[in-house]
Design an enzyme around this catalytic site. Structure first.
Site, PDB file in Angstrom:
ATOM      1  N   ASP A  99       6.608 -21.033 -16.462  1.00 58.80           N
ATOM      2  CA  ASP A  99       7.256 -20.048 -15.890  1.00 58.80           C
ATOM      3  C   ASP A  99       8.524 -19.572 -16.041  1.00 58.80           C
ATOM      4  O   ASP A  99       9.302 -18.778 -16.342  1.00 58.80           O
ATOM      5  CB  ASP A  99       7.285 -19.491 -14.500  1.00 58.80           C
ATOM      6  CG  ASP A  99       5.444 -19.661 -14.537  1.00 58.80           C
ATOM      7  OD1 ASP A  99       4.566 -18.946 -15.453  1.00 58.80           O
ATOM      8  OD2 ASP A  99       4.816 -19.760 -12.625  1.00 58.80           O
ATOM      9  N   TYR A 147       0.554 -29.231 -13.218  1.00 54.44           N
ATOM     10  CA  TYR A 147      -0.344 -29.069 -14.009  1.00 54.44           C
ATOM     11  C   TYR A 147      -1.217 -29.448 -14.539  1.00 54.44           C
ATOM     12  O   TYR A 147      -1.376 -29.011 -16.031  1.00 54.44           O
ATOM     13  CB  TYR A 147      -0.594 -27.949 -13.324  1.00 54.44           C
ATOM     14  CG  TYR A 147      -1.072 -26.567 -12.561  1.00 54.44           C
ATOM     15  CD1 TYR A 147      -1.022 -26.869 -10.865  1.00 54.44           C
ATOM     16  CD2 TYR A 147      -0.566 -25.516 -12.194  1.00 54.44           C
ATOM     17  CE1 TYR A 147      -0.423 -26.577  -9.661  1.00 54.44           C
ATOM     18  CE2 TYR A 147       0.292 -24.419 -11.211  1.00 54.44           C
ATOM     19  CZ  TYR A 147       0.173 -24.807  -9.866  1.00 54.44           C
ATOM     20  OH  TYR A 147       0.443 -23.881  -8.900  1.00 54.44           O
ATOM     21  N   ASP A 154      -1.798 -16.745 -18.589  1.00 53.52           N
ATOM     22  CA  ASP A 154      -0.110 -16.857 -17.812  1.00 53.52           C
ATOM     23  C   ASP A 154       1.171 -17.394 -18.838  1.00 53.52           C
ATOM     24  O   ASP A 154       1.967 -17.040 -19.486  1.00 53.52           O
ATOM     25  CB  ASP A 154       0.225 -16.987 -16.963  1.00 53.52           C
ATOM     26  CG  ASP A 154      -1.204 -17.166 -15.898  1.00 53.52           C
ATOM     27  OD1 ASP A 154      -1.943 -17.276 -15.908  1.00 53.52           O
ATOM     28  OD2 ASP A 154      -0.591 -16.691 -14.609  1.00 53.52           O
ATOM     29  N   ARG A 225      -4.933  -9.665 -14.576  1.00 50.92           N
ATOM     30  CA  ARG A 225      -3.642  -9.282 -14.332  1.00 50.92           C
ATOM     31  C   ARG A 225      -3.003 -11.198 -15.527  1.00 50.92           C
ATOM     32  O   ARG A 225      -2.759 -11.076 -16.634  1.00 50.92           O
ATOM     33  CB  ARG A 225      -2.304 -10.141 -13.666  1.00 50.92           C
ATOM     34  CG  ARG A 225      -1.136 -10.218 -13.801  1.00 50.92           C
ATOM     35  CD  ARG A 225      -0.113  -9.905 -12.753  1.00 50.92           C
ATOM     36  NE  ARG A 225       0.111 -10.925 -11.877  1.00 50.92           N
ATOM     37  CZ  ARG A 225       0.004 -10.545 -10.381  1.00 50.92           C
ATOM     38  NH1 ARG A 225      -0.218  -9.580  -9.604  1.00 50.92           N
ATOM     39  NH2 ARG A 225      -0.215 -11.944  -9.710  1.00 50.92           N
ATOM     40  N   SER A 350      -1.191 -26.420  -3.700  1.00 48.73           N
ATOM     41  CA  SER A 350      -1.746 -25.735  -2.701  1.00 48.73           C
ATOM     42  C   SER A 350      -2.375 -24.430  -1.861  1.00 48.73           C
ATOM     43  O   SER A 350      -2.357 -23.750  -2.935  1.00 48.73           O
ATOM     44  CB  SER A 350      -0.227 -25.735  -1.609  1.00 48.73           C
ATOM     45  OG  SER A 350       0.857 -25.295  -2.150  1.00 48.73           O
TER      46      SER A 350
END
Length: 394
Positions: A99, A147, A154, A225, A350
């Site tokens: 990201d 992760y 994404d 998305r 979370s």
């Protein structure tokens, strides 16, 4: 003369052309945000992929008809994080988040506009993250350090177009293009579902995430998305990919496959797409703005560049009309809002709003629905630019 004639012939949607709608929403969002995206020592603004998406859309809009406010907004929102030596405030390379790469697209654009060395240095810093980004055993980038063993749709949007553009601008090795193509190929191989023509949100190589299907490692639903991110990744990466690169036809073919699947699940009544794409009639599902904007943008750009046939034009036009007529609202004071945006959705990590992020249908529809999320505003602005060109070219 032909250009103004073409512009005069562009159909209007609820009284305005697509480009006018892009300007309306851009101006409304700039007014709403003010300087809230800018770095200040005590402020809350983050080095953030959504700010990257919005500012990139503003710079593309500026290229249609110069508006110094758009460049200034991008310079302040992204440039405020970048120090004179090219270091980026609040960016943590050791988190290995894909990201964090996304605002690099705006950084590259600002470097080309301003020629300020700090932008080039900041882009190089982001590019270096990819050199040591952890990978799956077949070479796919992990979505984030926290992760492990996971590729997400994404992530392809966040890194691949930047990676390709950086390679193009700074004459990187051909092997970098090969790596970009590999990321796209692996995501497609691991997440495509031939039965629906859609792509699962993510894939876990270890098959042991709570959200992963044990047999395949994929998540279990088709989130709008996520597929939208992948669609934009594919069509944007081609802007920076050598025309003679052997993987280019393969990327185009993956893009076509995706668009064939997406069109199949378009809502026939409104032209929009659902939050969970293939569960249109299911209770709790809703027509979602960010995915709908992403699909319209990616497909319109695909036709404009010749990757898709003009057979897609009716679906694109219907999708665009659906967004304008069903999802845009005027607040009465001259500002426009894009409604029905899924605020956020992810897998693992979370719980969100008390719910496990388990990739279930119930999880995806439980996340908050908001107005004016930048993940919708940016693609809507980009969609207007492409739809204007598409319909002006009839």
């Amino acid at each position: 003369c032909t250009r103004s004639l073409a512009a005069a012939m562009v159909p209007k949607f609820d009284g305005a052309t697509p480009l006018q709608w892009s300007v309306r929403l851009a101006d409304s969002e700039i007014a709403r945000r003010g300087d809230s995206l800018n770095w200040t020592p005590e402020g809350k603004a983050k080095w953030d992929y959504t700010a990257g998406l919005f500012t990139l859309a503003l710079l593309k809009l500026d290229a249609q008809g110069h508006n110094p406010r758009y460049v200034k907004f991008a310079e302040e929102a992204i440039g405020s994080f970048i120090m004179t030596n090219g270091n980026i405030r609040r960016y943590k390379p050791e988190e290995y988040q894909l990201d964090a790469i996304n605002p690099g697209k705006t950084v590259l654009a600002l470097w080309q506009i301003t020629h300020e060395e700090r932008y080039r240095e900041a882009a190089a810093l982001l590019r270096r993250q990819l050199d040591t980004q952890p990978r799956t055993s077949d070479g796919g980038f992990w979505h984030k350090q926290r992760y492990p063993n996971q590729m997400w749709l994404d992530g392809l949007y966040m890194e691949a177009p930047f990676y390709a553009e950086y390679t193009q601008l700074f004459h990187g090795p051909m092997s970098d293009y090969d790596d970009v193509a590999k990321q796209i190929r692996l995501m497609s191989e691991h997440s495509y579902d031939p039965a629906t023509g859609l792509f699962y949100h993510a894939w876990d190589e270890s098959h042991d995430q709570p959200w992963a299907i044990k047999a395949t490692g994929t998540s279990s639903n088709f989130w709008g998305r996520a597929v939208g991110w992948y669609a934009m990744a594919l069509v944007d990466v081609l802007d920076h990919f050598p025309t003679n690169h052997p993987a280019r036809p393969e990327i185009i073919s993956t893009f076509r496959k995706l668009c064939q699947g997406v069109v199949k699940w378009q809502d026939p009544k409104t032209g929009l797409w659902y939050q969970v794409l293939n569960e249109g009639g299911r209770k709790g599902n809703y027509l979602e703005a960010t995915a709908s904007s992403m699909f319209v943008y990616a497909m319109a750009k695909g036709v404009n560049h010749g990757y898709l046939s003009r057979d897609y034009v009716p679906a694109i036009e219907k999708g665009y009309r659906g967004i304008v007529e069903h999802l845009l609202k005027n607040d009465g004071s001259g500002k426009w809002s894009l409604t029905q945006c899924c605020s956020v959705a992810g897998l693992g990590g979370s719980p969100s709003h008390g719910r496990a992020r388990d990739g279930s249908f119930d999880y995806y529809i439980s996340e908050p629905v908001v107005s004016n999320d930048l993940k919708g505003i940016g693609p809507f602005i980009l969609a207007g630019i492409e739809v204007q060109q598409l319909l002006g070219a009839k």
